[in-house]
Write a protein that holds these residues in place. Structure first.
Motif, short mmCIF file in Angstrom:
data_model
loop_
_atom_site.label_atom_id
_atom_site.label_comp_id
_atom_site.label_asym_id
_atom_site.label_seq_id
_atom_site.Cartn_x
_atom_site.Cartn_y
_atom_site.Cartn_z
N GLU A 1 0.86 -1.19 0.00
CA GLU A 1 0.00 0.00 0.00
C GLU A 1 0.90 1.24 0.00
N PRO A 2 0.94 2.02 -1.07
CA PRO A 2 1.89 3.13 -1.14
C PRO A 2 1.55 4.30 -0.23
N ALA A 3 0.28 4.54 0.08
CA ALA A 3 -0.11 5.69 0.91
C ALA A 3 -1.11 5.23 1.97
N PRO A 4 -0.64 4.45 2.94
CA PRO A 4 -1.58 3.92 3.93
C PRO A 4 -2.13 5.00 4.84
N GLN A 5 -3.39 4.86 5.19
CA GLN A 5 -4.03 5.82 6.09
C GLN A 5 -4.55 5.14 7.34
N THR A 6 -5.04 3.93 7.20
CA THR A 6 -5.61 3.20 8.33
C THR A 6 -4.62 2.14 8.80
N GLU A 7 -4.91 1.59 9.97
CA GLU A 7 -4.01 0.55 10.50
C GLU A 7 -4.00 -0.66 9.58
N GLY A 8 -5.16 -0.99 9.01
CA GLY A 8 -5.20 -2.12 8.08
C GLY A 8 -4.34 -1.87 6.85
N GLU A 9 -4.36 -0.64 6.35
CA GLU A 9 -3.53 -0.32 5.18
C GLU A 9 -2.05 -0.32 5.55
N PHE A 10 -1.74 0.10 6.76
CA PHE A 10 -0.34 0.05 7.19
C PHE A 10 0.14 -1.40 7.29
N ALA A 11 -0.74 -2.27 7.68
CA ALA A 11 -0.35 -3.68 7.78
C ALA A 11 0.02 -4.25 6.42
N ASP A 12 -0.55 -3.66 5.36
CA ASP A 12 -0.24 -4.12 4.00
C ASP A 12 0.81 -3.26 3.32
N ALA A 13 1.36 -2.28 4.02
CA ALA A 13 2.27 -1.33 3.38
C ALA A 13 3.53 -2.02 2.86
N LEU A 14 4.08 -2.93 3.64
CA LEU A 14 5.30 -3.63 3.24
C LEU A 14 5.09 -5.13 3.38
N ARG A 15 5.66 -5.85 2.47
CA ARG A 15 5.68 -7.29 2.62
C ARG A 15 6.93 -7.82 1.91
N ILE A 16 7.26 -9.04 2.24
CA ILE A 16 8.44 -9.67 1.62
C ILE A 16 7.96 -10.87 0.83
N GLU A 17 8.41 -10.92 -0.42
CA GLU A 17 8.00 -12.00 -1.30
C GLU A 17 9.22 -12.86 -1.68
N ASN A 18 8.92 -14.10 -2.04
CA ASN A 18 9.95 -15.04 -2.53
C ASN A 18 11.05 -15.29 -1.50
N ASP A 19 10.66 -15.29 -0.25
CA ASP A 19 11.64 -15.65 0.78
C ASP A 19 11.70 -17.17 0.90
N ASN A 20 12.72 -17.66 1.55
CA ASN A 20 12.96 -19.11 1.62
C ASN A 20 13.13 -19.57 3.05
N THR A 21 12.88 -20.83 3.25
CA THR A 21 13.23 -21.45 4.52
C THR A 21 14.73 -21.71 4.50
N PRO A 22 15.48 -21.22 5.47
CA PRO A 22 16.92 -21.44 5.45
C PRO A 22 17.27 -22.92 5.53
N PHE B 1 7.49 -2.37 12.05
CA PHE B 1 6.29 -2.57 12.87
C PHE B 1 5.08 -2.97 12.03
N THR B 2 5.05 -2.53 10.77
CA THR B 2 3.89 -2.91 9.94
C THR B 2 3.88 -4.41 9.67
N MET B 3 5.05 -5.02 9.62
CA MET B 3 5.13 -6.46 9.40
C MET B 3 5.35 -7.21 10.71
N ASP B 4 5.65 -6.45 11.79
CA ASP B 4 6.03 -7.07 13.07
C ASP B 4 7.13 -8.08 12.84
N ALA B 5 8.17 -7.61 12.18
CA ALA B 5 9.27 -8.51 11.82
C ALA B 5 10.58 -7.76 11.92
N LEU B 6 11.65 -8.53 12.11
CA LEU B 6 12.99 -7.97 12.11
C LEU B 6 13.61 -8.21 10.75
N LEU B 7 14.39 -7.23 10.29
CA LEU B 7 15.05 -7.33 8.99
C LEU B 7 16.55 -7.14 9.18
#
Lengths: 379, 233
Positions: free
Chosen positions: A83-104, A177-183
Motif C-alpha cells: 500500500e503506497p499511501a496507507p491511512q488506516t491501520e489495516g492499510e499500514f499492515a499491507d504497506a510492506l511485505r516480503i515475497e519469494n523468501d525461503n526457509t533457510p 512494525f507494519t510487518m512485526d518482523a525484524l530485517l
C-alpha cells in the motif's frame, strides 16, 4: 495337556527386556539437541570484545531451518511496497511485505556435541538466533515475558530493488512494525562485525518489538500515524523509542557503545555512546518542536534519553534499572497527543527504588534542561 | 604426443636461433657461402677436394632435414583447430553459489582443465577448480576454501575457427573451513553438473572461450560462468 506357564514366562521375559531397554535409553542417554553447544559470535564483557564461543541455544527447535520459540528465520526475499499511501491501520499492515523468501537450510557439522556452521551465512544465522534468545531472556529478567512479543519472523538478507536489479537494502538492521518482523539485510560495505552478530544491536531491535507491545498495544501502526498528532509529539515518541532501545541494548550487553564493533564512530561519524554525557538543550527542543517528522533525526534526542538513563547506573543496579524502564513504558499504554518526555521521566522516577530517586532527580534536572521545569520531581 | 615433440623442436630452434619454416635461410648457411669461397681456401690436392665436397653435402643434407623438421613442427602448431587433439585450459570465473538462506552470492573461482578430443567430436577432460572466501567481518575471522576435481565427457565441434561444446561432469567437492582459532574442518561432497561452451581459436594454437554451467552438490545448486584461455596441442 501342555502347560501355559513356560509361554507366560517367555512373554514376561520379553516385556521385561523391552521395558528395561526403554528405561535405559530414556534415562541413560540425554536428549542430543538440548546438550548441543553452538559455535557463535558473542560479546565477552570481561574482555570487552567479540569472540567465537560455544553456547547453548535452548529454544531452537529446528536448527537447519533456524526456527524456535523466540523466532523463525526466513532467508532472502524481496521487500515489496504494498500500500503506497496507507491511512488506516489495516492499510499500514499491507504497506510492506516480503515475497519469494525461503526457509533457510543451514549447513553444519556436529562433533562431540558441538555444532559448527559450515559457511558464513549459516554461522551468522545461528548467531542471530542465539542473540534473539538472549534478548528474550534479558527481557524476561526485567519483567517482559516471552509471550508478550511471541515468536518473531526474522528476515535474513532481504533485498529491495527498483526497476534495475540492484539491491538497495544493505548494511542495516530494522524492526518493521507494519510487518512485526525484524530485517537484517546483507552486509556489503561495512567490514566490521556484522550487525546480525552484534548482540547489542539484536537487543536494540528486539526492544522496538517490546516498545510496540507495551506502548502501541501491538498495533501495526502507532497511533501517531493514524491519528492527527502534533509533529513535536511524534518526534518525541520516535526519539523515546530509539533512546529506550539503545539503553536496553547497552544494559543487556554491558557495553555503552554496543554499536561500535559493527559501525566505527570515526569512519561513519555515528555517535551512539550512551556513557557520553548529553543534554536536552533548548536548541535541541526547537528542532523537536519545529522538525518535520519525515526528516527528523530521532537518534539525537534518543541518545540524550539513553545517556540520561545510563547515568543512573551508579545508583541502581542494571536489572532494577531495566525493570523501571519497562514499568515506565507500561504506563504509556494510554499515551495521547499531549505526550511529553517529562511524562516518561516522571514515570521512570516513580518506578526507581526509593533510595535512588533523589540522585535520579538531580541527574534529570541537570541534563534535561529543556523540560526540567515540567519534571514532577523538581517541584 | 606428436604435437609435444614439435613444440620442443620449436623451443630448441628459438634458443639456438635457427630459422622458422618458410623463412629465408639465414645468411651464411646456404650456397652463398660456397659461392663466396675464396680460391685457395679449399683443401689442397684432388683427394682433399672430394672429402671436402662430401662433408659439405652431408652438412647440407642435415640442414635440410632440420629445416624440414622445423617447418613440420610449425605446421603442427598452427594446424587448424580441429586437427589438435589436446587442449589445456585455464580460466577465471564467477560462481553464483546458492547460500544457506536461499539467495545467491557471487564468488570468484579459478580452473584448469586438460581436454582430449576423440574422433573430431567427442571430448573427455579432467579439471580442477578452486575458490577462497574470507569475508571482511571484523573480529569474526572466517575462511573457506573449496576445490573441485571433476571429470567430464562431452561433445565439442569445431566449425572453422569456432567451437561449440557441451559437457556433463561428475566429481568431488572439497570444503575446508576455519572460524577464528578453530581447527580447520574438511568436508567432501559428490557433485554432478553440465556446461555449454562457446569458443574461438586464435591462429590455430590457442583458444578463447566462455562457458556456462550448473553444478549440483548436496543441498546446493551452483551456477558457474567462466572465461578461459586454452592452448591447443
Amino acid at each position: 495337556m501342555i502347560s501355559a506357564a513356560p509361554h507366560i514366562r517367555s512373554v514376561a521375559n520379553v516385556v521385561y527386556w523391552v521395558g528395561l531397554i526403554a528405561l535405559v535409553t530414556s534415562c541413560g542417554s540425554p536428549d542430543a539437541d538440548s546438550d548441543r553447544r553452538y559455535l557463535v559470535m558473542d560479546y565477552d564483557a570481561e574482555r570487552e570484545r567479540y569472540e567465537t564461543v560455544e553456547s547453548q541455544i535452548e529454544t531452537l527447535d529446528d536448527a537447519r531451518a533456524v526456527s524456535g520459540d523466540i523466532a523463525f528465520l526466513r532467508g532472502g526475499g524481496n521487500l515489496v511496497i504494498g500500500e503506497p499511501a496507507p491511512q488506516t491501520e489495516g492499510e499500514f499492515a499491507d504497506a510492506l511485505r516480503i515475497e519469494n523468501d525461503n526457509t533457510p537450510r543451514v549447513s553444519y557439522e556436529v562433533d562431540g556435541g558441538r555444532v559448527t556452521a559450515w559457511d558464513f551465512d549459516s554461522l551468522l544465522m545461528l548467531t542471530l538466533y542465539h542473540h534473539l534468545e538472549r534478548a528474550a531472556f534479558y527481557f524476561e529478567e526485567i519483567g517482559v515475558g516471552r509471550d508478550v512479543v511471541g515468536q518473531l519472523p526474522v528476515y535474513y538478507a532481504p533485498s529491495l530493488s527498483f526497476i534495475i536489479p540492484v539491491n538497495l537494502l544493505t548494511d542495516n538492521a530494522a524492526y518493521a512494525f507494519t510487518m512485526d518482523a525484524l530485517l537484517f539485510p546483507r552486509q556489503m560495505f561495512l567490514s566490521d562485525l556484522p550487525l546480525a552478530a552484534n548482540r547489542g544491536v539484536i537487543v536494540h531491535e528486539y526492544s522496538h518489538a517490546v516498545f510496540n507491545r507495551l506502548v502501541h498495544g501491538d498495533a501495526r501502526a502507532p497511533q501517531y500515524l493514524v491519528e492527527p498528532w502534533p509533529d513535536a509529539a511524534i518526534n518525541r515518541m520516535r526519539a523515546l523509542d530509539e533512546g529506550v532501545a539503545d539503553i536496553f541494548g547497552a544494559l543487556a550487553v554491558g557495553d555503552p557503545n554496543f554499536i561500535s564493533p559493527s559501525i566505527s564512530e570515526e569512519e561513519f561519524d555515528i555517535d551512539r555512546d550512551v556513557s557520553r554525557e548529553r543534554h536536552y538543550t533548548q536548541e535541541l527542543e526547537r528542532t523537536v518542536v519545529d522538525g518535520d517528522p519525515a526528516r527528523f533525526n530521532p537518534y539525537i534526542l534518543g541518545s540524550v534519553v539513553a545517556s540520561t538513563v545510563w547515568a543512573l547506573r551508579p545508583h541502581v543496579d542494571d536489572t532494577r534499572l531495566g525493570r523501571a524502564v519497562v514499568d515506565a513504558l507500561v504506563d504509556f499504554s494510554t499515551v495521547g497527543p499531549a505526550f511529553d518526555l517529562s511524562d516518561f521521566f516522571d514515570s521512570l522516577h516513580a518506578h526507581l527504588p526509593t533510595e535512588a530517586q533523589p540522585s535520579a532527580c538531580t541527574i534529570f534536572t541537570e541534563r534535561l534542561t529543556a523540560i526540567s521545569e515540567q519534571l514532577t520531581c523538581a517541584e | 604426443m606428436r604435437r609435444m615433440t614439435g613444440i620442443w623442436v620449436l623451443v630448441a630452434c628459438l634458443f639456438l636461433n635457427l630459422p622458422s619454416p618458410g623463412a629465408e635461410s639465414p645468411p651464411g648457411t646456404d650456397d652463398e657461402q660456397a659461392n663466396d669461397e675464396v680460391p685457395g681456401d679449399a683443401a689442397d690436392g684432388p683427394d682433399g677436394n672430394d672429402k671436402a665436397d662430401d662433408d659439405a653435402d652431408e652438412q647440407e643434407a642435415d640442414k635440410q632435414d632440420r629445416d624440414e623438421a622445423i617447418r613440420a613442427a610449425w605446421a603442427e602448431i598452427f594446424a587448424p583447430p580441429e586437427e589438435h587433439r589436446w587442449e589445456l585450459e585455464a580460466g577465471l570465473g564467477l560462481n553464483q553459489w546458492q547460500t544457506a538462506y536461499g539467495g545467491r552470492q557471487q564468488r570468484r573461482y579459478g580452473r584448469m582443465r586438460l581436454r582430449r578430443l576423440w574422433l573430431d567430436l567427442l571430448s573427455t577432460s579432467m579439471a580442477v577448480d578452486f575458490a577462497r572466501h574470507a569475508p571482511q567481518a571484523g573480529p569474526l575471522e572466517f575462511t573457506a576454501q573449496r576445490a573441485a576435481l571433476t571429470t567430464a565427457i562431452g561433445v565439442h565441434w569445431w566449425a572453422d575457427r569456432w567451437l561449440l561444446g557441451v559437457d556433463i561432469e561428475g566429481g568431488v567437492l572439497w570444503n575446508r573451513r576455519t572460524i577464528g582459532n578453530d581447527v580447520a574442518s574438511h568436508q567432501f561432497k559428490p557433485l554432478v553438473g553440465a556446461a555449454a561452451r562457446l569458443g574461438v581459436s586464435v591462429y590455430g594454437t590457442a583458444s578463447l572461450s566462455v562457458e556456462y554451467g550448473q553444478r549440483w552438490h548436496p543441498e546446493r545448486l551452483d551456477r558457474l560462468a567462466i572465461l578461459q584461455l586454452g592452448w591447443l596441442l
